[in-house]
Design an enzyme around this catalytic site. Structure first.
Site: not given
Ligand code: 6LW
Length: 506
Positions: A182, A27
């Site tokens: 996300e 991230d």
């Molecule tokens: C993060 C989300 C994700 O908040 O996994 O890869 C979660 N994406 O964006 C934890 O890393």
């Protein structure tokens, strides 16, 4: 072309190696101030939290600290493995660095401020009005601060007070049927506001998509070429590519940092280093980004590469505290972990009785190379403890020293076993773990083999056990972290004179 520029051009490397920040550094969020770049990553149940990296060329990175390094910033006592600190965003605005994260085990969204990203960072401003995970920060030309979160929704906030204005409103959220929109990041680039997101989930279907609009709160039109980056369905050695952030170089070129994994072994492929930070170049066509596929040797930036200080192989635990690479599980109370009690030694005073415990006294560093070796000299005169490779409380391998005996312990899911033991002379003993990539035999082979043993005073290594590395992989254990190799106390007081970590040729 003058001789000097000809010489410079001749020596500039054409490519660099990816990942640029190997090991469990997921991230990534990046920002640039002048010629300095900074990256922060998620850290979950580990303390200190949110590692901060610095670079002058986007390729060579040095960890300059951890943003959350005191209990008033980070309480992880209720955090399960892979709980705690999720994805951060790092931005620089009005002369200050702003870091916003989600603490999924203690109240949600928190915002921190610093004048120097190496720290100290402020205590948290909490934002109860910001829902969900993956908060992003962007400011418009009027100085309004827009916070965009996974889902994807958005709300205006005051970053100094934590006040949220109104209720979150939904924005473009990727392909209609894609899961897990996300990791949103909002940018003003040229005449457009761009909304970059991840979708498909952080596993093999992960990808990066983008949309643009004329105002920070939309409406947004999706890029016709979405996903602008994915490795899904390919046999590319880097998989799960997603969760990206964009940054512009001082020469106007554009670059993307993102997470990816390097699975090894047979099917389904086992990744053991967690999600790592990769770099890839970006160009623009018709005001849309074109993102180069993430390769292990992408084209180097056009400016000279500026190597950071080489990380020492040996840590002698000199007084003055532990280097920022060292992390502990949930906390690190000084009465349980100190380099000040016996100068030149790390003293660990046990709390939990094994790595199975949530409150084990553990100090480790991320495994950053597929093949590597770690060693440590332990003095178990007043207790027992050891050297371990940890994924979580239910997945770890360790070699433990009591006075006059060493034993190898394997914990995989519900099964804990002493898999080997032998008597050794009383007194300090060198413990070692060697991690070698498993020869590619067939579809059932694991990613690597961990050999745990002891070294006698003249350096001769005696193996006690060879263990299959697949059981310390995310595909088996689940979760969001990666392997951490470290030292722990299981009873009494144990001391460590030094710790070596060195990459080996694959
Ligand atoms: C993060 C989300 C994700 O908040 O996994 O890869 C979660 N994406 O964006 C934890 O890393």
């Amino acid at each position: 072309m003058s001789d000097a520029s000809h010489t410079a051009a001749a020596v500039r490397p054409a490519t660099f190696s990816n990942p640029v920040i190997p090991g469990f550094h997921p991230d990534p969020s990046v920002c640039r101030v002048g010629d300095d770049y900074y990256v922060v990553c998620s850290s979950f149940e580990y303390f200190p939290g949110v590692p901060v990296f610095h670079s002058r060329d986007l390729v060579n990175w040095t960890q300059i600290g951890n943003a959350l390094d005191r209990p008033s910033q980070l309480r992880l006592s209720d955090a399960p493995s892979s709980g705690g600190i999720y994805a951060p965003t790092l931005r620089h605005h009005d002369g200050r660095f702003r870091l916003i994260v989600t603490h999924v085990s203690d109240g949600g969204t928190m915002l921190f401020t610093a004048s120097d990203p190496a720290g100290p960072w402020s205590d948290p401003v909490r934002l109860p009005g910001v829902p969900g995970i993956d908060p992003d920060l962007a400011w418009d030309e009027d100085g309004a601060c827009w916070c965009t979160v996974a889902g994807v929704s958005q709300i205006r906030i005051d970053p100094d007070t934590g006040e949220a204005f109104g209720t979150p409103h939904r924005l473009w959220s990727g392909a209609p049927d894609a899961k897990a929109p996300e990791a949103p990041h909002l940018y003003r680039i040229g005449d457009y506001w761009y909304l970059l997101i991840a979708e498909g989930g952080t596993e093999r279907c992960h990808g990066v998509s983008i949309a643009r609009g004329r105002t920070p709160d939309g409406p947004f039109e999706p890029c016709p070429a979405n996903p602008v980056l994915t490795h899904r369905g390919t046999d590319h050695p880097v998989q799960n590519t997603g969760h990206a952030d964009l940054v512009q170089g001082p020469d106007g070129s554009w670059w993307m940092v993102l997470l990816g994994v390097r699975p090894r072994g047979g099917t389904p492929g086992w990744h053991v280093l967690g999600r790592e930070t990769f770099l890839t170049p970006v160009t623009w066509v018709d005001d849309w980004p074109v993102v180069a596929a993430v390769t292990t040797e992408p084209p180097a930036p056009p400016w000279p590469l500026v190597p950071g200080p080489a990380e020492p192989v040996r840590d002698d635990f000199d007084p003055g505290g532990l280097r920022p690479q060292w992390i502990s599980v949930r906390d690190r109370p000084a009465e349980h972990c100190t380099t000040g009690e016996r100068p030149g030694w790390l003293t660990l005073r046990a709390r939990g009785s094994s790595l199975d415990e949530r409150d084990v006294v553990f100090v480790g560093r991320r495994q950053q190379h597929p093949a590597c070796r770690a060693r440590a000299l332990i003095d178990p005169a007043q207790g027992h403890g050891g050297l371990a490779v940890r994924l979580d409380e239910r997945h770890h391998y360790g070699i433990e020293a009591l006075d006059g005996e060493v034993r190898v312990i394997s914990r995989v899911g519900p099964v804990r076993a002493v898999v080997a033991s032998r008597t050794v002379p009383a007194g300090p003993v060198t413990l070692a773990v060697r991690i070698a990539v498993a020869p590619q035999q067939d579809s059932r082979s694991g990613p690597d083999v961990l050999t745990l043993g002891v070294e006698d005073p003249d350096g001769a290594f005696t193996a006690l056990a060879d263990l299959d590395g697949r059981y310390l992989s995310t595909e088996v254990a689940g979760g969001f972290t990666g392997r951490v190799i470290g030292l722990y106390a299981a009873s009494g007081t144990v001391r460590f004179d030094w710790f070596d970590y060195e990459p080996l040729l694959v």
